[in-house]
Write an enzyme that holds these catalytic residues in place. Sequence first.
Site, mmCIF file in Angstrom:
data_model
loop_
_atom_site.group_PDB
_atom_site.id
_atom_site.type_symbol
_atom_site.label_atom_id
_atom_site.label_comp_id
_atom_site.label_asym_id
_atom_site.label_seq_id
_atom_site.Cartn_x
_atom_site.Cartn_y
_atom_site.Cartn_z
ATOM 1 C CD GLU A 1 -2.769 -1.013 2.520
ATOM 2 O OE1 GLU A 1 -3.908 -0.504 2.461
ATOM 3 O OE2 GLU A 1 -2.269 -1.473 3.568
ATOM 4 C CE1 TYR B 1 -13.590 27.139 -3.016
ATOM 5 C CE2 TYR B 1 -15.157 28.345 -1.672
ATOM 6 C CZ TYR B 1 -14.625 28.034 -2.916
ATOM 7 O OH TYR B 1 -15.144 28.617 -4.033
ATOM 8 C CD GLU C 1 -7.553 4.820 12.698
ATOM 9 O OE1 GLU C 1 -8.385 3.939 12.944
ATOM 10 O OE2 GLU C 1 -6.607 4.645 11.887
ATOM 11 C CE LYS D 1 -5.847 2.542 2.397
ATOM 12 N NZ LYS D 1 -4.819 1.616 2.925
#
Length: 126
Positions: free
Chosen positions: A25, A57, A76, A102
């Site tokens: 990954e 933004y 996290e 994901k």
Amino acid sequence: MKQTEGYVFLKDVRFHAFHGVMPQERKVGADFLVNLRIGYPIERAMETDEVGDTLNYAEVYALVAEEMKQPSKLLEHVAGRIVRSICLHFPLATSIDLTLMKQNPPMGADAEGAGVEIHLINDKSV
């Protein structure tokens, strides 16, 4: 009518990044979606029409993009970095809702995605 709070948001912002526990990954990467909503005192911007009176933004996106570039094992950890960066750069932010997903995660299931969702109140702005 009394305005209680306003929000700036980013919806379904796509990133290709290198977060994950598995070495593959972090080598190949994966696709991620970020949804973010930030509460802030919106009243002044509603009256003045000045960018300096809003929570921009485009600047929020730049912060998120910078954090998404830094590989992490855990979503996290990425989410924590994003909200800390927002709080640091936008002290008037009163709340943050963040979803980091994901897409098609490697967990042996046919799933659109998996991720984390956090809701924060900035107790320093209250």
